[in-house]
Design a protein around this motif. Structure first.
Motif, PDB file in Angstrom:
ATOM      1  N   MET A   1     -53.803 -36.679  -2.130  1.00 55.40           N
ATOM      2  CA  MET A   1     -54.611 -35.650  -1.803  1.00 55.40           C
ATOM      3  C   MET A   1     -55.708 -36.297  -1.002  1.00 55.40           C
ATOM      4  N   THR A   2     -56.177 -35.695   0.005  1.00 54.19           N
ATOM      5  CA  THR A   2     -57.444 -36.467   0.644  1.00 54.19           C
ATOM      6  C   THR A   2     -58.583 -35.487   0.104  1.00 54.19           C
ATOM      7  N   THR A   3     -59.957 -36.260   0.468  1.00 55.83           N
ATOM      8  CA  THR A   3     -61.171 -35.487   0.297  1.00 55.83           C
ATOM      9  C   THR A   3     -61.326 -34.163   0.857  1.00 55.83           C
ATOM     10  N   ILE A   4     -60.681 -34.056   1.882  1.00 55.72           N
ATOM     11  CA  ILE A   4     -60.755 -32.577   2.568  1.00 55.72           C
ATOM     12  C   ILE A   4     -59.904 -31.568   2.239  1.00 55.72           C
ATOM     13  N   GLY A   5     -59.082 -31.961   1.158  1.00 54.55           N
ATOM     14  CA  GLY A   5     -58.008 -30.984   0.807  1.00 54.55           C
ATOM     15  C   GLY A   5     -56.609 -30.991   1.425  1.00 54.55           C
ATOM     16  N   LEU A   6     -56.515 -32.018   2.057  1.00 49.26           N
ATOM     17  CA  LEU A   6     -55.287 -31.999   2.842  1.00 49.26           C
ATOM     18  C   LEU A   6     -54.219 -32.784   2.081  1.00 49.26           C
ATOM     19  N   ARG A   7     -52.806 -32.396   2.360  1.00 46.51           N
ATOM     20  CA  ARG A   7     -51.648 -33.207   1.699  1.00 46.51           C
ATOM     21  C   ARG A   7     -51.001 -33.794   2.738  1.00 46.51           C
ATOM     22  N   ARG A   8     -50.192 -34.705   2.476  1.00 48.50           N
ATOM     23  CA  ARG A   8     -49.408 -35.636   3.367  1.00 48.50           C
ATOM     24  C   ARG A   8     -48.083 -34.705   3.690  1.00 48.50           C
ATOM     25  N   MET A   9     -47.811 -34.217   4.764  1.00 43.11           N
ATOM     26  CA  MET A   9     -46.724 -33.450   5.232  1.00 43.11           C
ATOM     27  C   MET A   9     -45.416 -34.241   4.957  1.00 43.11           C
ATOM     28  N   ARG A  10     -44.988 -34.291   3.811  1.00 40.36           N
ATOM     29  CA  ARG A  10     -43.769 -34.959   3.663  1.00 40.36           C
ATOM     30  C   ARG A  10     -42.479 -33.737   3.180  1.00 40.36           C
ATOM     31  N   PRO A  11     -41.375 -34.317   3.503  1.00 35.73           N
ATOM     32  CA  PRO A  11     -40.350 -33.255   3.414  1.00 35.73           C
ATOM     33  C   PRO A  11     -40.134 -32.543   2.120  1.00 35.73           C
ATOM     34  N   ARG A  12     -39.883 -31.236   2.115  1.00 34.49           N
ATOM     35  CA  ARG A  12     -39.369 -30.709   1.050  1.00 34.49           C
ATOM     36  C   ARG A  12     -38.060 -30.996   0.525  1.00 34.49           C
ATOM     37  N   ASP A  13     -37.732 -30.901  -0.804  1.00 36.55           N
ATOM     38  CA  ASP A  13     -36.139 -31.367  -1.316  1.00 36.55           C
ATOM     39  C   ASP A  13     -35.326 -30.240  -0.915  1.00 36.55           C
ATOM     40  N   PRO A  14     -34.543 -30.624   0.009  1.00 36.91           N
ATOM     41  CA  PRO A  14     -33.350 -29.719   0.092  1.00 36.91           C
ATOM     42  C   PRO A  14     -32.381 -29.232  -0.794  1.00 36.91           C
ATOM     43  N   ALA A  15     -32.519 -29.614  -2.030  1.00 36.90           N
ATOM     44  CA  ALA A  15     -32.078 -29.207  -3.289  1.00 36.90           C
ATOM     45  C   ALA A  15     -32.932 -28.530  -4.171  1.00 36.90           C
ATOM     46  N   GLU A  16     -34.080 -28.312  -3.732  1.00 34.06           N
ATOM     47  CA  GLU A  16     -34.949 -27.732  -4.881  1.00 34.06           C
ATOM     48  C   GLU A  16     -34.710 -26.415  -5.352  1.00 34.06           C
ATOM     49  N   GLY A  17     -34.639 -26.111  -6.597  1.00 30.68           N
ATOM     50  CA  GLY A  17     -34.195 -25.173  -7.398  1.00 30.68           C
ATOM     51  C   GLY A  17     -35.113 -23.924  -7.212  1.00 30.68           C
ATOM     52  N   TYR A  87     -52.178 -26.056   6.954  1.00 33.63           N
ATOM     53  CA  TYR A  87     -50.959 -25.625   7.325  1.00 33.63           C
ATOM     54  C   TYR A  87     -51.280 -23.959   7.527  1.00 33.63           C
ATOM     55  N   ARG A  88     -51.902 -23.621   6.733  1.00 35.16           N
ATOM     56  CA  ARG A  88     -52.108 -21.922   6.787  1.00 35.16           C
ATOM     57  C   ARG A  88     -52.761 -21.426   7.911  1.00 35.16           C
ATOM     58  N   VAL A  89     -53.809 -22.337   8.300  1.00 33.40           N
ATOM     59  CA  VAL A  89     -54.585 -22.203   9.506  1.00 33.40           C
ATOM     60  C   VAL A  89     -53.753 -22.199  10.826  1.00 33.40           C
ATOM     61  N   MET A  90     -52.887 -23.075  10.790  1.00 36.25           N
ATOM     62  CA  MET A  90     -51.879 -23.262  12.055  1.00 36.25           C
ATOM     63  C   MET A  90     -50.956 -22.378  11.902  1.00 36.25           C
ATOM     64  N   THR A  91     -50.567 -21.652  10.767  1.00 34.64           N
ATOM     65  CA  THR A  91     -49.610 -20.718  10.823  1.00 34.64           C
ATOM     66  C   THR A  91     -50.445 -19.346  11.244  1.00 34.64           C
ATOM     67  N   PHE A  92     -51.553 -19.355  10.983  1.00 30.21           N
ATOM     68  CA  PHE A  92     -52.280 -17.884  11.413  1.00 30.21           C
ATOM     69  C   PHE A  92     -52.587 -17.890  12.868  1.00 30.21           C
ATOM     70  N   VAL A  93     -52.795 -19.157  13.475  1.00 29.35           N
ATOM     71  CA  VAL A  93     -52.712 -19.254  14.759  1.00 29.35           C
ATOM     72  C   VAL A  93     -51.469 -18.824  15.503  1.00 29.35           C
ATOM     73  N   GLN A  94     -50.451 -19.255  14.952  1.00 33.56           N
ATOM     74  CA  GLN A  94     -49.180 -18.805  15.399  1.00 33.56           C
ATOM     75  C   GLN A  94     -49.156 -17.013  15.291  1.00 33.56           C
ATOM     76  N   MET A  95     -49.614 -16.775  14.459  1.00 30.20           N
ATOM     77  CA  MET A  95     -49.760 -15.051  14.141  1.00 30.20           C
ATOM     78  C   MET A  95     -50.346 -14.613  15.086  1.00 30.20           C
ATOM     79  N   ALA A  96     -51.675 -15.321  15.568  1.00 28.79           N
ATOM     80  CA  ALA A  96     -52.547 -14.908  16.719  1.00 28.79           C
ATOM     81  C   ALA A  96     -51.626 -14.710  18.065  1.00 28.79           C
ATOM     82  N   GLY A  97     -51.070 -15.633  18.186  1.00 31.16           N
ATOM     83  CA  GLY A  97     -50.120 -15.759  19.307  1.00 31.16           C
ATOM     84  C   GLY A  97     -49.130 -14.595  19.571  1.00 31.16           C
TER      85      GLY A  97
END
Length: 384
Positions: A1-17, A87-97
């Protein structure tokens, strides 16, 4: 995790329970339903004025813009939802659209002015481009796929903006070409590079939840129309029949959709595309059913400039389309030839009720209930 609170956007596990829809995804769906509700309301108003063909064409186009933005976010989120603040902010931008698009639904469907719809749509799509760029910067495995998506989406959005400057009348001929390009972007991106890691249970749940919300919107819209009609009606019998028939139809469509698990139909890129794209007809039909019920209420009050057969068609056609779409996507592989034949025949019988418009609603409700019974009997026999 970086100092500005961002995570690397790695793929989620497709078999995640126990992967379930997040609160952000649920809020995202609710914002989209606002746009779906506006589209259904305008569909009802244009149909009631007697302009069936123009109502269908304008609804199909507007609904595509709503559905396509929702679909792309949903499939992206199942693979790369990091849930950090950006990620949340970009999603809220989509909601604004979405909200901008919703504001343009009326002008688009009533007057053929698509400027506001296109602006809202482009905002949603370019926000997703930013997410794909983050993926490209975060993981080498999916960098090529992400860059293909970012490039393809950006080029098509530039073309959407360009059609706003075309002479009057031209956009309606160019728009279908751009829609085709939109649906080809995932095909091009996923087939030329590493396929993104979908979580099939999560995708099936997301589609199920959106179907549930759209059907629920139908119940609210239908109830509002019937209640408004009761205030002015002299004869309550027809309205009570409409209310009961509408409830049976919506409940039956819910039962049919959720009668079989759907995640196991997503096995690779071709089946994922069929499942994802095929749901356009499921969602659009689910949104059109309440509009048809509202048209029937208007016709009962003498406020619809339509023939009895046309009124019947506004309900029977979307109901049949919904059942046929979900049958083709999820029910057909699970049923024997005999049961498949029965379901298709009963669905075609729904369309045939247009020929007897006086009893079409009641007959449609009974046929939908019959399909539910058939599916339950087939499932019981299969378990035995």
């Amino acid at each position: 995790m970086t100092t500005i609170g961002l995570r690397r956007m790695r793929p989620r596990d497709p078999a995640e329970g126990h992967r379930a829809a997040s609160p952000l995804e649920l809020l995202f769906d609710l914002v989209f339903v606002v746009a779906v509700g506006f589209a259904a309301t305008n569909l009802h108003e244009i149909e009631a004025e007697g302009h069936i063909s123009s109502a269908i064409v304008s609804f199909a186009f507007v609904f595509f813009s709503i559905w396509w933005a929702w679909l792309n976010f949903t499939w992206f989120a199942t693979s790369f939802d990091t849930d950090d603040w950006l990620y949340r902010v970009m999603t809220f931008v989509q909601m604004a659209g979405v909200l901008v698009l919703a504001a343009g639904v009326g002008p688009a469907m009533q007057d053929g002015s698509f400027t506001i719809v296109v602006i809202g749509y482009v905002v949603m799509r370019l926000a997703l481009v930013g997410q794909w760029i983050r993926v490209a910067a975060s993981t080498s495995e999916y960098r090529a796929t992400a860059l293909h998506y970012a490039l393809g989406i950006t080029v098509v959005q530039a073309l959407w903006v360009a059609i706003l400057f075309l002479p009057e009348g031209w956009p309606r001929f160019v728009a279908p070409v751009l829609i085709l390009l939109e649906v080809l972007v995932p095909v091009w991106s996923e087939s030329r590079a590493q396929t993104t890691p979908w979580h099939t249970h999560h995708i099936a749940e997301r589609y199920s939840l959106f179907t549930l919300i759209v059907l629920g919107e139908g119940l609210v819209a239908s109830a509002s129309a019937v209640i408004d009609g009761l205030r002015h009606a002299e004869h309550l019998g027809p309205l009570l029949v409409l209310a009961a028939g509408g409830l049976v139809i919506v409940a039956g469509l819910w039962w049919i959709y959720f009668s079989h698990e759907q995640h196991d139909h997503i096995r690779g890129l071709p089946s994922a595309l069929v499942f994802g794209y095929g749901h356009y007809f499921v969602f659009a039909a689910a949104a059109a059913v309440p509009a048809g019920i509202e048209v029937a209420v208007s016709a009962d009050a003498g406020e619809a400039d339509l023939s009895h057969a046309s009124v019947a068609a506004t309900i029977a056609v979307p109901v049949a389309l919904f059942v046929l779409a979900i049958w083709a996507l999820a029910l057909r592989p699970s049923l024997s030839v005999g049961w498949n034949t029965v379901v298709v025949v009963l669905t075609l019988a729904v369309l045939a009720t247009i020929a007897v418009p006086e009893v079409s609603l009641v007959a449609t409700a009974l046929l939908v209930a019959a399909i539910v019974v058939v599916l339950e009997v087939a499932d019981a026999r299969a378990r035995r």
